[in-house]
Scaffold this motif. Sequence first.
Motif, PDB file in Angstrom:
ATOM      1  N   THR A  71     -40.455-111.781 -77.210  1.00  0.00           N
ATOM      2  CA  THR A  71     -40.600-110.436 -76.650  1.00  0.00           C
ATOM      3  C   THR A  71     -41.449-110.451 -75.379  1.00  0.00           C
ATOM      4  OG1 THR A  71     -42.487-110.050 -78.133  1.00  0.00           O
ATOM      5  CG2 THR A  71     -40.316-109.316 -78.873  1.00  0.00           C
ATOM      6  N   ARG A  72     -42.440-111.307 -75.331  1.00  0.00           N
ATOM      7  CA  ARG A  72     -43.268-111.411 -74.119  1.00  0.00           C
ATOM      8  C   ARG A  72     -42.443-111.933 -72.959  1.00  0.00           C
ATOM      9  NH1 ARG A  72     -47.011-109.272 -71.021  1.00  0.00           N
ATOM     10  NH2 ARG A  72     -48.240-110.826 -69.885  1.00  0.00           N
ATOM     11  N   HIS A 132     -33.869-101.623 -67.242  1.00  0.00           N
ATOM     12  CA  HIS A 132     -34.933-102.629 -67.155  1.00  0.00           C
ATOM     13  C   HIS A 132     -36.283-102.016 -67.529  1.00  0.00           C
ATOM     14  CE1 HIS A 132     -32.253-105.610 -65.642  1.00  0.00           C
ATOM     15  NE2 HIS A 132     -32.028-105.003 -64.504  1.00  0.00           N
ATOM     16  N   ALA A 133     -36.547-100.791 -67.061  1.00  0.00           N
ATOM     17  CA  ALA A 133     -37.815-100.135 -67.395  1.00  0.00           C
ATOM     18  C   ALA A 133     -37.908 -99.865 -68.892  1.00  0.00           C
ATOM     19  CB  ALA A 133     -37.950 -98.832 -66.608  1.00  0.00           C
ATOM     20  N   ALA A 134     -36.810 -99.403 -69.488  1.00  0.00           N
ATOM     21  CA  ALA A 134     -36.818 -99.129 -70.927  1.00  0.00           C
ATOM     22  C   ALA A 134     -36.987-100.413 -71.730  1.00  0.00           C
ATOM     23  CB  ALA A 134     -35.521 -98.424 -71.321  1.00  0.00           C
ATOM     24  N   ARG A 135     -36.351-101.488 -71.283  1.00  0.00           N
ATOM     25  CA  ARG A 135     -36.475-102.760 -72.010  1.00  0.00           C
ATOM     26  C   ARG A 135     -37.895-103.320 -71.893  1.00  0.00           C
ATOM     27  NH1 ARG A 135     -32.111-104.971 -70.481  1.00  0.00           N
ATOM     28  NH2 ARG A 135     -30.996-104.452 -72.402  1.00  0.00           N
ATOM     29  N   GLN A 136     -38.487-103.211 -70.703  1.00  0.00           N
ATOM     30  CA  GLN A 136     -39.858-103.698 -70.559  1.00  0.00           C
ATOM     31  C   GLN A 136     -40.802-102.922 -71.479  1.00  0.00           C
ATOM     32  OE1 GLN A 136     -41.977-102.625 -67.084  1.00  0.00           O
ATOM     33  NE2 GLN A 136     -43.456-104.293 -67.209  1.00  0.00           N
ATOM     34  N   LYS A 137     -40.615-101.589 -71.532  1.00  0.00           N
ATOM     35  CA  LYS A 137     -41.467-100.771 -72.394  1.00  0.00           C
ATOM     36  C   LYS A 137     -41.266-101.127 -73.864  1.00  0.00           C
ATOM     37  CE  LYS A 137     -40.507 -96.432 -72.449  1.00  0.00           C
ATOM     38  NZ  LYS A 137     -40.378 -95.013 -72.013  1.00  0.00           N
ATOM     39  N   ALA A 138     -40.012-101.323 -74.270  1.00  0.00           N
ATOM     40  CA  ALA A 138     -39.719-101.663 -75.666  1.00  0.00           C
ATOM     41  C   ALA A 138     -40.276-103.038 -76.027  1.00  0.00           C
ATOM     42  CB  ALA A 138     -38.211-101.621 -75.907  1.00  0.00           C
ATOM     43  N   MET A 139     -40.144-104.013 -75.116  1.00  0.00           N
ATOM     44  CA  MET A 139     -40.633-105.361 -75.395  1.00  0.00           C
ATOM     45  C   MET A 139     -42.162-105.420 -75.403  1.00  0.00           C
ATOM     46  SD  MET A 139     -38.105-107.261 -76.123  1.00  0.00           S
ATOM     47  CE  MET A 139     -37.542-105.771 -76.971  1.00  0.00           C
ATOM     48  N   ASP A 167     -46.998-105.968 -78.719  1.00  0.00           N
ATOM     49  CA  ASP A 167     -48.228-105.411 -79.302  1.00  0.00           C
ATOM     50  C   ASP A 167     -48.142-105.373 -80.825  1.00  0.00           C
ATOM     51  OD1 ASP A 167     -49.171-105.101 -76.747  1.00  0.00           O
ATOM     52  OD2 ASP A 167     -48.637-102.970 -76.611  1.00  0.00           O
ATOM     53  N   ASN A 168     -46.979-105.019 -81.337  1.00  0.00           N
ATOM     54  CA  ASN A 168     -46.815-104.990 -82.795  1.00  0.00           C
ATOM     55  C   ASN A 168     -46.908-106.390 -83.400  1.00  0.00           C
ATOM     56  OD1 ASN A 168     -46.475-102.226 -82.843  1.00  0.00           O
ATOM     57  ND2 ASN A 168     -44.256-102.327 -82.687  1.00  0.00           N
ATOM     58  N   ALA A 169     -46.361-107.382 -82.674  1.00  0.00           N
ATOM     59  CA  ALA A 169     -46.473-108.766 -83.157  1.00  0.00           C
ATOM     60  C   ALA A 169     -47.930-109.207 -83.198  1.00  0.00           C
ATOM     61  CB  ALA A 169     -45.657-109.696 -82.259  1.00  0.00           C
ATOM     62  N   ASP A 170     -48.720-108.811 -82.197  1.00  0.00           N
ATOM     63  CA  ASP A 170     -50.162-109.123 -82.203  1.00  0.00           C
ATOM     64  C   ASP A 170     -50.850-108.516 -83.431  1.00  0.00           C
ATOM     65  OD1 ASP A 170     -50.547-110.747 -79.995  1.00  0.00           O
ATOM     66  OD2 ASP A 170     -50.609-109.061 -78.608  1.00  0.00           O
ATOM     67  N   LYS A 171     -50.500-107.262 -83.741  1.00  0.00           N
ATOM     68  CA  LYS A 171     -51.098-106.611 -84.910  1.00  0.00           C
ATOM     69  C   LYS A 171     -50.714-107.329 -86.202  1.00  0.00           C
ATOM     70  CE  LYS A 171     -51.270-102.010 -82.800  1.00  0.00           C
ATOM     71  NZ  LYS A 171     -50.758-100.609 -82.852  1.00  0.00           N
TER      72      LYS A 171
END
Length: 302
Positions: free
Chosen positions: A22-23, A248-255, A260-264
């Motif tokens: 995702t990053r 592209h903007a929506a995908r960047q926001k989603a990723m 962040d969720n993966a970090d949590k």
Amino acid sequence: MGAQLRVYRQKIKSAQTTKKITRAMELISASRIYKAQQRVAASAPYSRAVTRAVSAVATFSNVDHPLTTEPARIDRAAVVIFTSDRGLAGAFSSNVLKEADQLANLLESQGKEVVYYLVGRKAVASFNFRRRESVKQWIGGSDLPQFDTAKEIADAVVAAFNTDYADGGVDEIHLVSNRFISMIAQVPEVVRLLPLEVVEGVETPDASEVFPLYEFEPDALKVLDALLPVYIESRIFNAMLQSAASEHAARQKAMKSATDNADKLIKNYTRLSNAARQSEITQQISEIVGGADALSVVDDQD
């Protein structure tokens, strides 16, 4: 305890792998947004010039042209839907499909039949899943639009518009796509493409601007015949460029949200893993101490 610890470690490893993916996708989308914005900005001057020329001819010539004349009765309307070819972009495609459904309901309430032209695999997959019919489909290249595709779409919708209703033609055409506002906001937008709505009025130029005087040769009708296809192609291509930048903007926001969720998840599973490891160590120490106490009791009895 050992089995539980292995489960937590496996989940941590899976979350770390997901985070790397995702990053990477977030960084790729971030790099492509700038290029998409540049393409939108580069197409703007040409689009404005064509729009001004079409408006001038249609307003000051008083010529009735099929593409600019409102039909007496509208029986069938075409809706062109622009979505993405790939997922992992949040609600990018679903928002457009919802907007198209609302438009279709409005048109049907007015007694109009609705036909669809689909651009993007997500729209095609949605229609196939819901067993809905469409006239024509275009897939591939939603993140990097090509003018040839815009020309194909324009030729198809103009041909349908110039065809009689009895032969399967349409009386009006609407575009439904995402409009790029900013990196945060991408708004679904509905534009009526045909027939053109020309607003008659008097424009006042800026202090540094002088409006040109138009002379139509050989006549205004032939000038409109030449300009209108170019205008329609530019509008469709601009909608595709806006949709690509929004994607592209929506995908960047989603990723970014997924990263962040993966970090949590990694933090939570690490905490649980440490607690399980501590419990295992405590149990092992308790067993050792218990065994030592049992041996000392046996020695005392001897």
